[in-house]
Design an enzyme around this catalytic site. Structure first.
Site, short mmCIF file in Angstrom:
data_model
loop_
_atom_site.label_atom_id
_atom_site.label_comp_id
_atom_site.label_asym_id
_atom_site.label_seq_id
_atom_site.Cartn_x
_atom_site.Cartn_y
_atom_site.Cartn_z
N GLU A 1 10.01 2.53 2.07
CA GLU A 1 8.94 2.26 2.47
C GLU A 1 8.53 1.08 3.15
OE1 GLU A 1 6.14 4.74 2.63
OE2 GLU A 1 8.15 5.83 1.43
N GLU B 1 0.88 -1.05 0.21
CA GLU B 1 0.04 -0.35 0.13
C GLU B 1 0.87 1.13 0.29
OE1 GLU B 1 -1.14 3.33 3.38
OE2 GLU B 1 -2.57 0.55 3.97
#
Length: 1036
Positions: free
Chosen positions: A180, A107
């Site tokens: 991330e 995501e």
């Protein structure tokens, strides 16, 4: 963002439709959006989609159009409604089978660049190139959702293009995965002699998430109650498992899950459906063929006998009683959530069992004096394929686990025997009626969240929306079978062997053990590296820093222009009147859909200083202790039957033109259906004139619950506590903010909860009442439809005439009070004489701001950092420049340095209405180096290293907040609460438009440069050797 949507926060059904319904009033079918939608024919083909169903849902003023995409099988739901705040979302069923956090890291990573928009981080960049009212992404246990909303049609197309490309054609670069997700990197990436450590945004986010014991408990509960498939793992990622995820696995997960055949598209609002379908079909779906996604979750095998499980957690340094930190709950697996009526019934049943002081479990558990509050995830949880119900206590002694289990079983038996009072069922159905009528500005977002879980498992989302028919069906079942609900209790609770008893107790060395496990994991990873791989790791670290520092070419991204922003705001018509001779009342006629909103502000100026710290506690209990002829249970019942809620809260408002002046008071807020207005005002009269303060045991229950809620809230709001503390010594209002809303309040409530004799505190409440609950120094406001205003004014008049006035005028405790009225301003065709609202402000002419640095030692593995700087008030000419600068620094410097390079989950700069400029970071592995980053940010701003395009983007971002839609219930509130008129807002708007590069450099030099303005610093977080050695820090 990873979210488990705890049931305790979504306790009633559409109840995630709380604060629903938008800004205009509708007659059914009068809106063009609905009329357009009703024209579609079943079987009609539009841009590759086929219309399957068209359904009017009059109770929610909407028409639902269900479609499917012919060549890929993608599902689509359009909800047409006369609402200008349009929303899009795309949702994928994501069902991981390990706790590496692959859906969560994916995501994050898909938003880091895509085929059409290959620049780094288009998602965050679009925040500054759009007038969106919402942009985010969520990873739930079994789906991932990407929503945005905006009021501008061009903006909608721009954002849709970016979202579609991100979801279906992301770059998924290795360096983005490292940034991330997780990576091995030297502590100081430029020095290969420093040790290798784990870094990564999601890695740190999840370390921070599990410092919240409530979240930890909820996660264990789901994992253990549904152990057969995806619910047995942590979709957000377990920090000890995240480093097992590889880049290849991430790409594979995307290929199998992010496909149109596994997608559900949702659009909402008054924009035409055809344009959405055309864009989605052409930009994404034409490039795919149908597949079998194989993401369905098998039904959980039911147990033949109950199970028990015990887990450990970190200790709570704010626990009222350190020996009582155990949590226990008993949970029952219920039904498949696609059975919408059964789910509706069980949701209502759950509220009857645990909602409010009249519920059987509140009486049996909370009032047994065993614990502090219900266990996390209490009540109905419909976020998994099979719903579950949970009930228990937190803050108990370990020895009381058996007692809680016995009470739970006994209470279930009593409910089966006695059932529920009819009045309680009516109060719940009344709550649903209010939730359908109350209009919010984020109805589209509430809808997409509300339908997500059911639709994810092939349930019918349109059925879910037909709330009125569910209420009718529910009433019919009850009428035909008065023991209908008791039979459900017997079926799902008494006779259900799929029952989990989960307990959790603290371990003093929990965080040390977690750190040790992380160190072992790190050692494993490092030990298998060859010298060549270590060298490559160092080089990759440098490559990532170089990439993060490189100026980005964002020309590929679509953007609105500053010229797309409306130059003026519509002015809100307000009427002023005096009631009961001299009390000002503001009336605002709005399309409130048959609702009436009443608010009042009462001044704190005469309250003795020694009572002030207890004002927040007074506010939280005054509507829960009983009043007049009503005990606290009857009062709660009447409030549920006759109102949509009555609340009281502290009210500290900075002056718009003087940093050292502020208004202090208490705000009373309530709402009701117009037919119940006399009853609601009668309840307020009784609370003001005859509040009860006798129930010592009930008061103790409320105090313990408040203390537990405050303690549980720190991991989610640590940056706010740090900022409140850092601004404490910068303005006179700062001290009061810390007293009411800061860590001082958390510690005070903890101390009260620890008291063996609570009477001395209880005795303070009637003293506070004497100064607050009267009509001295009061003002009121009413928002209602034009037809309701006349009746409302009579009721307000009666209320004000009926409450007491002080016999002699009380002197303010602080001598320096200035009276202030907004100037008379033109509004529409009329002039509004606002001079009738006079606000009495406290001012402290001798106040001298001073620097203070505070470290709150907390046993967390991450930090929350705040630095505050005293600048200028709202009406000052520099305020607009500082507001744009805060946004510019966040987007162009702080996001990169704090989040991307530093690994914190969040960070940035904001300017409050009080003129305090705040730097902050959230779930940050660093602290002292973050303060250095704040300093560098100020130097960056002073150097003027930004282009006109950067300034324009910052203006767009600021205006998207300035122009956020306002619900009918809140129109005119800025004037009533803050004394800010539409004319002042228009002037501020013009100042924002006028901000130039020179203005920004000027305010950076004037206020942010070292030594120019007084600043405060605060950190919430673990032991810090640097701070420990520095005597200028206060350690708490």
């Amino acid at each position: 963002m990873w979210g488990r949507y705890p049931a305790a926060r979504r306790r009633l059904l559409m109840l995630s439709l709380s604060r629903t319904l938008n800004q205009k009033s509708w007659r059914w079918k009068s809106g063009p959006a609905n009329e357009r939608a009703l024209q579609y024919k079943i079987g009609e083909q539009i841009h590759g989609f086929t219309v399957n169903q068209v359904t009017a849902v009059p109770e929610l003023f909407l028409t639902a159009v269900k479609l499917s995409h012919e060549s890929t099988g993608a599902k689509y739901l359009h909800v047409a409604r006369e609402d200008s705040n349009n929303l899009f979302s795309v949702q994928f069923r994501t069902t991981p089978l390990d706790s590496t956090g692959v859906p969560h890291i994916l995501e994050h990573t898909v938003l880091c660049g895509s085929q059409k928009y290959p620049c780094r981080d288009p998602f965050f960049k679009m925040l500054n190139r759009s007038l969106s009212t919402f942009m985010n992404a969520f990873t739930a246990s079994d789906y991932t959702l990407y929503p945005f909303s905006t009021q501008n049609p061009k903006d909608f197309q721009n954002l849709l293009s970016v979202y579609l490309d991100a979801a279906f054609f992301p770059c998924l670069r290795q360096l983005d995965f490292w940034q991330e997700g997780w990576r091995l990197e030297h502590e100081n990436p430029t020095d290969p002699q420093t040790p290798l450590v784990f870094k990564g945004i999601v890695f740190n986010e999840m370390k921070g998430a599990f410092t919240d014991n409530e979240r930890l408990f909820s996660q264990h509960l789901q994992n253990k109650l549904l152990p057969d498939h995806t619910y047995a793992v942590i979709s957000g990622g377990d920090p000890l498992s995240i480093p097992d995820l590889t880049w290849e696995q991430l790409k594979q997960f995307h290929a199998t899950h992010y496909h149109p055949s596994n997608a559900r598209f949702f659009t909402y609002g008054n924009f035409p459906l055809e344009q959405h379908l055309k864009q989605i079909h052409e930009e994404a779906l034409t490039k795919f063929h149908r597949i079998e996604p194989n993401t369905a979750i098998p039904v959980q095998q039911l147990w033949d006998k109950p199970r028990e499980h015990h887990v450990k957690c970190g200790s709570d340094s704010f626990a009222a009683d350190p020996t009582k930190q155990t949590t226990i709950s008993v949970s029952f697996l219920l039904t498949d959530i696609t059975d919408t009526f059964e789910t509706f019934t069980l949701n209502l049943l759950s509220s009857l069992l645990v909602g409010g002081p009249n519920s059987p479990f509140y009486k049996a558990l909370l009032e047994a004096n065993l614990g502090t509050d219900f266990s996390p995830d209490v009540g109905f949880n419909g976020c998994t394929q099979e719903a579950y119900f949970s009930v228990g206590l937190q803050g108990i002694a370990e020895k009381d686990i058996e007692t809680v289990k016995q009470i739970t079983a006994r209470t279930i038996d009593e409910v089966i025997e006695k059932g529920f009072e009819e009045e309680r069922i009516e109060a719940l159905l009344h709550k649903i009626e209010i939730q359908m009528k109350h209009q919010s500005t984020s109805f589209g977002l509430a809808l997409t969240s509300y339908i997500a879980s059911c639709w994810n498992h092939e349930g019918d989302p349109v059925e879910l929306l037909k709330i009125a028919s569910k209420v009718t069906q529910f009433r019919q079942h009850l009428k035909e079978n008065p023991t209908f609900l008791q039979e459900k209790v017997k079926q799902y609770f008494k006779d259900n062997p799929h029952r989990l008893t989960l307990s959790m107790s603290p371990d003093e060395s929990y965080y040390e053990k977690q750190a040790k496990l992380e160190a072992e994991k790190l050692k494993q990873k490092v030990n298998v590296l060859s010298e060549e791989e270590k060298k490559q790791t160092y080089e990759k670290g440098l490559e990532l820093i170089a990439l993060q520092s490189k100026p980005q070419d964002t020309s590929c991204l679509p953007a609105l222009k500053v010229s797309d922003i409306e130059p003026t705001i519509p002015f809100t018509e307000l009427e002023m009147a005096f009631a009961a001779d001299e009390i000002p009342v503001q009336y605002c006629s709005q399309p409130t859909n048959g609702m009436v909103y009443f608010r009042a502000v009462s001044s704190l100026n005469t309250l003795p200083e020694e009572l002030k710290p207890y004002v927040p506690l007074f506010c939280s209990v005054i509507t829960k202790m009983g009043c007049g002829a009503l005990g606290y249970r009857e009062q709660a019942q009447q409030m549920e039957l006759k109102t949509g809620g009555m609340s009281v809260s502290p009210h500290i408002i900075p002056d718009d033109s003087h940093l050292d002046a502020y208004e202090q008071g208490v705000l009373f807020s309530s709402l009701c259906l117009d037919r119940n207005l006399p009853d609601m005002m009668h309840l307020w009269s009784e609370i003001f004139n005859n509040p009860h303060f006798e129930e010592e045991e009930h008061f103790r229950v409320l105090v313990k619950m408040t203390a537990q809620e405050l303690s549980n809230g720190i991991p989610d709001s640590g940056h706010l506590y740090a900022s409140v503390r850092a601004s404490k010594t910068l303005t006179p209002a700062g001290e009061l903010q810390e007293m009411f809303n800061g860590m001082d309040q958390v510690k005070l409530i903890k101390r009260i909860a620890e008291m063996s004799d609570i009477k001395p505190v209880l005795r303070k409440l009637p003293r506070i009442k004497k100064y607050l609950l009267n009509s001295d120094n009061m003002r009121c406001s009413v928002n209602a439809t034009p037809q309701q205003i006349s009746q409302a004014s009579k009721e307000v008049e009666n209320f004000l005439k009926g409450i007491t006035r002080s016999k002699k005028e009380r002197k303010p405790v602080r001598p320096h009070v200035i009276e202030k009225s907004p100037v008379s301003v033109p509004v529409g065709r009329e002039r509004l004489n606002c001079s009738q609202i006079t606000r009495k402000l406290i001012t402290e002419p001798t106040f001298k701001p001073c620097q203070m640095k505070t470290h709150f030692l907390l046993p967390f593995p991450v930090n929350y950092v705040g630095e505050c700087i005293r600048t200028v008030p709202y009406t000052a000419s520099d305020y607009a420049s500082l507001r744009i600068l805060a946004r510019l620094m966040t987007a162009k410097f702080l996001h990169r340095e704090i989040r991307e390079k530093g690994g914190a989950y969040g960070g940035g700069a904001t300017l409050s209405q009080s003129g305090i400029f705040t730097f902050y970071s959230y779930r940050d592995p660093n602290s002292i180096s973050t303060f250095s980053t704040f300093e560098k940010a100020a130097e960056w701003a002073q150097s003027g290293e930004f282009a006109q395009q950067d300034i324009d983007e910052a203006k767009l971002a600021v205006f998207s907040a300035v122009d956020a839609p306002i619900a009918p219930s809140d129109k005119g509130m800025n004037h009533f609460l803050n004394g800010i008129t539409d004319e002042m807002k228009q002037r501020h708007r013009e100042q924002l438009f006028a901000v130039s590069c020179d203005h920004l450099i000027d305010v950076a030099n004037k206020y942010l440069a070292g030594g120019k303005s007084t600043r405060g610093l605060a950190v919430l977080g673990p032991e810090n050797p640097h701070i420990a050695k520095d005597p200028s820090w206060v350690k708490r």
